[in-house]
Motif scaffolding. Structure first.
Motif, PDB file in Angstrom:
ATOM      1  N   VAL A 134       0.878  -1.151  -0.049  1.00  0.00           N
ATOM      2  CA  VAL A 134       0.036  -0.139   0.143  1.00  0.00           C
ATOM      3  C   VAL A 134       0.925   1.379  -0.163  1.00  0.00           C
ATOM      4  N   GLU A 135       2.148   1.143  -0.335  1.00  0.00           N
ATOM      5  CA  GLU A 135       3.247   2.237  -0.338  1.00  0.00           C
ATOM      6  C   GLU A 135       3.264   3.091   0.805  1.00  0.00           C
ATOM      7  N   MET A 136       3.303   2.229   1.884  1.00  0.00           N
ATOM      8  CA  MET A 136       3.410   3.171   3.174  1.00  0.00           C
ATOM      9  C   MET A 136       4.972   2.865   4.001  1.00  0.00           C
ATOM     10  N   GLU A 137       5.881   2.315   3.080  1.00  0.00           N
ATOM     11  CA  GLU A 137       6.969   2.069   3.667  1.00  0.00           C
ATOM     12  C   GLU A 137       7.713   3.021   4.169  1.00  0.00           C
ATOM     13  N   ARG A 138       7.602   4.192   3.693  1.00  0.00           N
ATOM     14  CA  ARG A 138       8.313   5.651   4.171  1.00  0.00           C
ATOM     15  C   ARG A 138       8.228   5.753   5.711  1.00  0.00           C
ATOM     16  N   TYR A 139       7.070   5.192   6.171  1.00  0.00           N
ATOM     17  CA  TYR A 139       6.992   5.269   7.663  1.00  0.00           C
ATOM     18  C   TYR A 139       7.651   4.390   8.421  1.00  0.00           C
ATOM     19  N   ARG A 140       8.315   3.142   7.858  1.00  0.00           N
ATOM     20  CA  ARG A 140       9.065   2.400   8.744  1.00  0.00           C
ATOM     21  C   ARG A 140       9.937   2.630   9.648  1.00  0.00           C
ATOM     22  N   PRO A 141      10.940   3.671   9.209  1.00  0.00           N
ATOM     23  CA  PRO A 141      11.987   3.992  10.484  1.00  0.00           C
ATOM     24  C   PRO A 141      11.046   4.765  11.481  1.00  0.00           C
ATOM     25  N   TYR A 142       9.948   5.303  11.744  1.00  0.00           N
ATOM     26  CA  TYR A 142       9.596   5.863  12.793  1.00  0.00           C
ATOM     27  C   TYR A 142       8.727   4.693  13.629  1.00  0.00           C
ATOM     28  N   TYR A 143       8.342   3.878  12.853  1.00  0.00           N
ATOM     29  CA  TYR A 143       7.604   2.450  13.157  1.00  0.00           C
ATOM     30  C   TYR A 143       8.717   1.815  14.230  1.00  0.00           C
ATOM     31  N   ILE A 144      10.005   1.770  13.645  1.00  0.00           N
ATOM     32  CA  ILE A 144      10.851   1.030  14.348  1.00  0.00           C
ATOM     33  C   ILE A 144      11.368   1.794  15.596  1.00  0.00           C
TER      34      ILE A 144
END
Length: 230
Positions: A134-144
């Motif tokens: 769903v093209e949301m991978e840019r938020y992964r750093p904050y998720y981590i």
């Protein structure tokens, strides 16, 4: 189902707001992690628009039910709680057998087994694959980063450094540094914008969609400006 998950996301956004208002930055990050996972689920269900996938998502909750029952059965004597009715084990066992026969054992063994069929071959679904879909991978750093506040690890003490050491009294006090609010709030607003885009597309009259989306975009931009600390 999308509306139910949307309501849950809004509820978590309110919780983030309340935690930040009381200076609990780390608490807001813990809630944001949950908000994000629910947002990914909503977008997957919405973009796939499949009743079969929605049913799989619903049935997959049996996995959690089974774990709760097993855990209770293993500990109720230690906790001095009454045992569950014998029918409980039978009911959940029958449900699991039916699901295994219909979808295979991998369905309940995998945390995201309800989405396995979205990925061909032997690849099992996981959060990273779903967010990429769903093209949301840019938020992964904050998720981590937020995950550090959920799980026990030494990095969770980083907010309490004082020079070369750690200022232990600060563990018990709220954070009043407004700059610490920036990431939790702007990432919450960004996720809400992603979700509202879908909600507007799905439920706005066609001739009002662009106008409504533009209005939400302006609200988002104006909200983010409040975090421009000079």
């Amino acid at each position: 189902m999308s509306i139910l998950i949307y309501g849950l996301i809004i509820r978590k956004a309110f919780q983030i707001n309340d935690l930040l208002a009381n200076g609990h930055i780390d608490g807001s990050m813990i809630i944001w992690r949950s908000l994000y996972e629910n947002a990914i689920t909503l977008l997957i269900l919405a973009t796939e628009n499949s009743n079969d996938l929605a049913q799989k998502f619903s049935l997959h909750s049996t996995r959690s039910s089974k774990r709760k029952i097993q855990s209770y059965n293993n500990t109720h004597k230690l906790l001095k709680f009454p045992p569950l009715p014998k029918s409980t084990d039978k009911i959940i066992a029958n449900q699991i057998n039916e699901i295994n026969e219909k979808y295979g054992k991998d369905f309940l063994e995998n945390e995201f087994g309800w989405a396995n069929d979205l990925f061909p071959g032997k690849q099992k679904a996981n959060l990273k694959l779903l967010e990429e879909k769903v093209e949301m991978e840019r938020y992964r750093p904050y998720y981590i980063l937020c995950s550090e506040q959920v799980h026990s690890n030494f990095n969770s003490f980083n907010n309490f450094k004082d020079g070369k050491g750690y200022f232990l009294p600060s563990l018990l006090h709220p954070e009043i540094d407004l700059q610490a609010f920036v990431d939790p709030m702007q990432f919450t607003l960004s996720i809400l914008h992603e979700i509202n885009d879908y909600i507007l597309f799905e439920f706005s009259p066609l001739n009002e969609y662009n106008l409504n989306l533009s209005l939400f975009r302006k609200i988002l931009d104006e909200s983010l400006k409040t975090f421009d600390f000079k």
